[in-house]
Motif scaffolding. Structure first.
Motif, PDB file in Angstrom:
ATOM      1  N   LEU A 208       0.834  -1.204   0.000  1.00 56.02           N
ATOM      2  CA  LEU A 208       0.000   0.000   0.000  1.00 56.02           C
ATOM      3  C   LEU A 208       0.868   1.254   0.000  1.00 56.02           C
ATOM      4  N   TYR A 209       1.956   1.213   0.749  1.00 53.59           N
ATOM      5  CA  TYR A 209       2.840   2.382   0.806  1.00 53.59           C
ATOM      6  C   TYR A 209       3.609   2.560  -0.503  1.00 53.59           C
ATOM      7  N   GLU A 210       3.900   1.463  -1.167  1.00 51.10           N
ATOM      8  CA  GLU A 210       4.535   1.584  -2.486  1.00 51.10           C
ATOM      9  C   GLU A 210       3.647   2.393  -3.425  1.00 51.10           C
ATOM     10  N   LEU A 211       2.376   2.029  -3.435  1.00 52.68           N
ATOM     11  CA  LEU A 211       1.432   2.731  -4.311  1.00 52.68           C
ATOM     12  C   LEU A 211       1.278   4.186  -3.888  1.00 52.68           C
ATOM     13  N   LEU A 212       1.231   4.424  -2.588  1.00 57.15           N
ATOM     14  CA  LEU A 212       1.113   5.793  -2.072  1.00 57.15           C
ATOM     15  C   LEU A 212       2.306   6.641  -2.493  1.00 57.15           C
ATOM     16  N   LEU A 213       3.513   6.099  -2.360  1.00 63.95           N
ATOM     17  CA  LEU A 213       4.718   6.852  -2.716  1.00 63.95           C
ATOM     18  C   LEU A 213       4.756   7.173  -4.210  1.00 63.95           C
ATOM     19  N   VAL A 214       4.324   6.230  -5.041  1.00 59.04           N
ATOM     20  CA  VAL A 214       4.299   6.474  -6.489  1.00 59.04           C
ATOM     21  C   VAL A 214       3.338   7.616  -6.813  1.00 59.04           C
ATOM     22  N   LEU A 215       2.171   7.605  -6.209  1.00 58.60           N
ATOM     23  CA  LEU A 215       1.184   8.654  -6.465  1.00 58.60           C
ATOM     24  C   LEU A 215       1.668  10.005  -5.943  1.00 58.60           C
ATOM     25  N   GLN A 216       2.338  10.016  -4.810  1.00 56.02           N
ATOM     26  CA  GLN A 216       2.873  11.271  -4.267  1.00 56.02           C
ATOM     27  C   GLN A 216       3.982  11.833  -5.145  1.00 56.02           C
ATOM     28  N   SER A 217       4.767  10.935  -5.758  1.00 53.18           N
ATOM     29  CA  SER A 217       5.911  11.368  -6.575  1.00 53.18           C
ATOM     30  C   SER A 217       5.532  11.673  -8.013  1.00 53.18           C
ATOM     31  N   ASN A 218       4.332  11.271  -8.438  1.00 52.18           N
ATOM     32  CA  ASN A 218       3.872  11.484  -9.819  1.00 52.18           C
ATOM     33  C   ASN A 218       2.492  12.135  -9.780  1.00 52.18           C
ATOM     34  N   PRO A 219       2.423  13.437  -9.527  1.00 48.38           N
ATOM     35  CA  PRO A 219       1.130  14.107  -9.310  1.00 48.38           C
ATOM     36  C   PRO A 219       0.192  14.076 -10.510  1.00 48.38           C
ATOM     37  N   GLN A 220       0.698  13.762 -11.713  1.00 47.72           N
ATOM     38  CA  GLN A 220      -0.164  13.686 -12.889  1.00 47.72           C
ATOM     39  C   GLN A 220      -0.817  12.307 -13.027  1.00 47.72           C
ATOM     40  N   LEU A 221      -0.383  11.343 -12.239  1.00 49.75           N
ATOM     41  CA  LEU A 221      -0.821   9.956 -12.379  1.00 49.75           C
ATOM     42  C   LEU A 221      -2.244   9.762 -11.852  1.00 49.75           C
ATOM     43  N   LYS A 222      -3.085   9.131 -12.674  1.00 49.36           N
ATOM     44  CA  LYS A 222      -4.442   8.752 -12.256  1.00 49.36           C
ATOM     45  C   LYS A 222      -4.605   7.254 -12.482  1.00 49.36           C
ATOM     46  N   ILE A 223      -5.228   6.567 -11.522  1.00 50.91           N
ATOM     47  CA  ILE A 223      -5.331   5.112 -11.610  1.00 50.91           C
ATOM     48  C   ILE A 223      -6.740   4.634 -11.274  1.00 50.91           C
ATOM     49  N   GLU A 224      -7.032   3.425 -11.748  1.00 50.13           N
ATOM     50  CA  GLU A 224      -8.223   2.704 -11.302  1.00 50.13           C
ATOM     51  C   GLU A 224      -7.744   1.426 -10.632  1.00 50.13           C
ATOM     52  N   ILE A 225      -8.226   1.170  -9.413  1.00 51.22           N
ATOM     53  CA  ILE A 225      -7.854  -0.020  -8.656  1.00 51.22           C
ATOM     54  C   ILE A 225      -8.891  -1.096  -8.972  1.00 51.22           C
ATOM     55  N   GLN A 226      -8.436  -2.242  -9.435  1.00 46.61           N
ATOM     56  CA  GLN A 226      -9.340  -3.290  -9.896  1.00 46.61           C
ATOM     57  C   GLN A 226      -9.139  -4.567  -9.072  1.00 46.61           C
ATOM     58  N   GLY A 227     -10.236  -5.037  -8.462  1.00 45.01           N
ATOM     59  CA  GLY A 227     -10.174  -6.240  -7.650  1.00 45.01           C
ATOM     60  C   GLY A 227     -10.684  -7.462  -8.401  1.00 45.01           C
ATOM     61  N   HIS A 228     -10.032  -8.618  -8.172  1.00 41.58           N
ATOM     62  CA  HIS A 228     -10.402  -9.877  -8.825  1.00 41.58           C
ATOM     63  C   HIS A 228     -10.373 -11.006  -7.799  1.00 41.58           C
ATOM     64  N   LEU A 229     -11.270 -11.958  -7.943  1.00 44.15           N
ATOM     65  CA  LEU A 229     -11.336 -13.108  -7.040  1.00 44.15           C
ATOM     66  C   LEU A 229     -11.049 -14.402  -7.783  1.00 44.15           C
ATOM     67  N   CYS A 230     -10.871 -15.438  -7.011  1.00 42.81           N
ATOM     68  CA  CYS A 230     -10.675 -16.771  -7.576  1.00 42.81           C
ATOM     69  C   CYS A 230     -11.836 -17.672  -7.164  1.00 42.81           C
ATOM     70  N   CYS A 231     -11.759 -18.874  -7.620  1.00 40.81           N
ATOM     71  CA  CYS A 231     -12.499 -20.022  -7.075  1.00 40.81           C
ATOM     72  C   CYS A 231     -13.991 -20.077  -7.416  1.00 40.81           C
ATOM     73  N   MET A 232     -14.767 -19.094  -7.002  1.00 42.48           N
ATOM     74  CA  MET A 232     -16.219 -19.133  -7.181  1.00 42.48           C
ATOM     75  C   MET A 232     -16.633 -18.304  -8.392  1.00 42.48           C
ATOM     76  N   PRO A 233     -17.556 -18.836  -9.216  1.00 40.87           N
ATOM     77  CA  PRO A 233     -17.964 -18.090 -10.409  1.00 40.87           C
ATOM     78  C   PRO A 233     -18.767 -16.827 -10.100  1.00 40.87           C
ATOM     79  N   VAL A 234     -19.343 -16.739  -8.885  1.00 41.48           N
ATOM     80  CA  VAL A 234     -20.160 -15.575  -8.519  1.00 41.48           C
ATOM     81  C   VAL A 234     -19.599 -14.946  -7.246  1.00 41.48           C
TER      82      VAL A 234
END
Length: 296
Positions: A208-234
């Protein structure tokens, strides 16, 4: 009657027209084809000027008829002249057409208003063509390389009880995110959650801190955080979205501007390996958080 100008071929400001050579041919009332006399005049001009260069052709009409009719007539006159000269004398490649219809200062002699005027430059002046036309050369802006950012190897925090927490950081991952291009997608390796929850395990908090430091050091950067699961189809509890939101909230709570962030859960709809997975390695690959670079 309102006077109108319809334009057929022009590339430069009107004031520059005075710097050009010019010649005109004249038309009979409501006609866009030349009389034999005017056609001969045009052909003689072409023979005498075949080493010169046309930079504009303007068409005009008198005030007889409607404005719409005169606009069309002026355009036809320019097109007619253009078809005659286009293969016999040089014309600017970015040459544009303008027709003025009846919109110009009319002469009291109507015959003088029914014309096409060709503007041209002499052969000796062609090397100075852009200067004469008032066109400034485009200045190439050299894009400077993005400065290399030095990220720390570790972070050390002092806890309320006096102990210290140390997080080793993946500098290569941070550089990769910081240098990624819009549309790139990167997996956050070794980011793990307590089973069936959106709580990040202590061993993974450094991610989490890695991502925070990157965003703090690159003020033009915009991201979408995408979550994915395994195992169950639903994803019945929408756990993938909750995990993505947990990272989003961590960044917001550490003062990353909200407009630079978004999050989304995909459940198990985008697996790397087919579900059900064959082994734990495949399950671990499907159970992931990715970062989509929205803007960089």
């Amino acid at each position: 009657m309102l006077r109108k100008i319809a334009t057929v071929f022009i590339l430069f400001i009107s004031a520059n027209l005075l710097a050009q050579e010019q010649m005109s041919v004249f038309f009979e009332s409501n006609k866009f084809q030349l009389t034999k006399k005017e056609e001969n005049k045009l052909n003689q001009w072409i023979l005498a000027n075949n080493n010169n260069k046309i930079v504009a052709i303007h068409g005009f009409t008198d005030e007889d008829g409607t404005s719409g009719f005169n606009d069309t007539l002026a355009q036809k006159r320019v097109d007619f002249i253009f078809q005659i000269v286009k293969d016999q004398i040089k014309i600017r490649e970015d040459f544009k057409t303008l027709s003025f219809g009846e919109k110009f200062t009319q002469s009291e002699n109507k015959a003088e208003n029914r014309k096409v005027t060709i503007y041209y430059i002499l052969e000796k002046d062609i090397p100075r063509e852009n200067e004469i036309l008032g066109i400034k050369p485009e200045v190439a802006v050299e894009e400077l390389p993005k400065p290399e950012i030095e990220y720390p190897e570790k972070l050390i925090f002092e806890n309320p009880n006096g102990t210290k927490s140390e997080f080793k950081l993946d500098r290569e991952f941070m550089k990769k995110v910081g240098n990624a291009k819009t549309g790139d997608k990167l997996k956050i390796e070794n980011l793990n959650f307590i089973i069936n929850t959106f709580a990040v395990v202590n061993e993974s908090r450094g991610k989490l801190y890695e991502l925070l430091l990157v965003l703090q050091s690159n003020p033009q950067l915009k991201i979408e955080i995408q979550g994915h699961l395994c195992c169950m189809p639903v994803d019945r509890t929408d756990l993938s979205t909750q995990r993505a939101k947990a990272i989003f909230n961590f960044l917001i709570n550490n003062e990353v501007y909200r407009a630079r962030l978004s999050y989304k859960g995909f459940g198990s709809t985008q697996p790397i390996y087919p579900i059900p997975e064959k082994n734990e390695a495949e399950r671990a690959a499907n159970r992931r958080v990715e970062i989509l670079i929205v803007e960089n």
